[in-house]
Design a protein around this motif. Structure first.
Motif, mmCIF file in Angstrom:
data_model
loop_
_atom_site.group_PDB
_atom_site.id
_atom_site.type_symbol
_atom_site.label_atom_id
_atom_site.label_comp_id
_atom_site.label_asym_id
_atom_site.label_seq_id
_atom_site.Cartn_x
_atom_site.Cartn_y
_atom_site.Cartn_z
ATOM 1 N N ASP A 13 35.306 -14.023 15.510
ATOM 2 C CA ASP A 13 34.351 -15.072 15.865
ATOM 3 C C ASP A 13 34.248 -15.322 17.367
ATOM 4 O O ASP A 13 33.437 -16.133 17.808
ATOM 5 C CB ASP A 13 34.728 -16.386 15.176
ATOM 6 C CG ASP A 13 34.513 -16.345 13.678
ATOM 7 O OD1 ASP A 13 33.774 -15.459 13.203
ATOM 8 O OD2 ASP A 13 35.098 -17.199 12.984
ATOM 9 N N ARG A 17 31.485 -18.081 18.556
ATOM 10 C CA ARG A 17 32.029 -19.441 18.472
ATOM 11 C C ARG A 17 33.062 -19.642 19.555
ATOM 12 O O ARG A 17 33.596 -18.692 20.104
ATOM 13 C CB ARG A 17 32.679 -19.659 17.108
ATOM 14 C CG ARG A 17 31.694 -19.439 15.966
ATOM 15 C CD ARG A 17 32.260 -19.843 14.687
ATOM 16 N NE ARG A 17 32.357 -21.298 14.709
ATOM 17 C CZ ARG A 17 32.788 -22.010 13.691
ATOM 18 N NH1 ARG A 17 33.163 -21.428 12.607
ATOM 19 N NH2 ARG A 17 32.861 -23.309 13.767
ATOM 20 N N ASP A 52 29.419 -27.438 13.433
ATOM 21 C CA ASP A 52 29.462 -25.980 13.557
ATOM 22 C C ASP A 52 29.722 -25.535 14.999
ATOM 23 O O ASP A 52 29.752 -24.350 15.294
ATOM 24 C CB ASP A 52 28.178 -25.352 13.035
ATOM 25 C CG ASP A 52 26.950 -25.799 13.824
ATOM 26 O OD1 ASP A 52 27.063 -26.710 14.671
ATOM 27 O OD2 ASP A 52 25.878 -25.227 13.589
ATOM 28 N N THR A 54 27.925 -25.599 17.692
ATOM 29 C CA THR A 54 26.878 -24.844 18.358
ATOM 30 C C THR A 54 26.722 -25.342 19.786
ATOM 31 O O THR A 54 26.844 -26.525 20.067
ATOM 32 C CB THR A 54 25.537 -24.986 17.615
ATOM 33 O OG1 THR A 54 25.229 -26.370 17.475
ATOM 34 C CG2 THR A 54 25.609 -24.332 16.247
#
Length: 87
Positions: A13, A17, A52, A54
């Protein structure tokens, strides 16, 4: 934690992320709220929003956080030694 699945997930990730890594050891004494403080600071610095995580506009790829103070302690000086030799 020794969790290889979690490690692989973080590695996979890392491009999409924010993955927070630390150099904390099992014997490091930290304040009960320290990790939450780091998490919140990361969210601010990387302009993250929502559950999440973002991004909302930063181009940062990494950041290194350091503590400005630390405490050294020696749990046992029973042998009559000094702090330097720990005996």
């Amino acid at each position: 934690t020794g969790d290889v699945t979690l490690l692989r997930s973080a590695y996979d990730d890392r491009e999409t992320r924010v993955v927070i890594e630390t150099r904390l050891d099992a014997d490091d004494g930290i304040h009960v709220g320290y990790l939450e403080l780091v998490r919140d600071r990361v969210r601010e610095d990387f302009m993250l929003s929502g559950n999440d995580n973002t991004t909302t506009g930063t181009t940062k790829k990494w950041m290194y956080y350091c503590q400005s103070r630390h405490v050294e302690w020696y749990p046992s000086l029973a042998g009559g030694g000094t702090e330097k030799d720990g005996t």
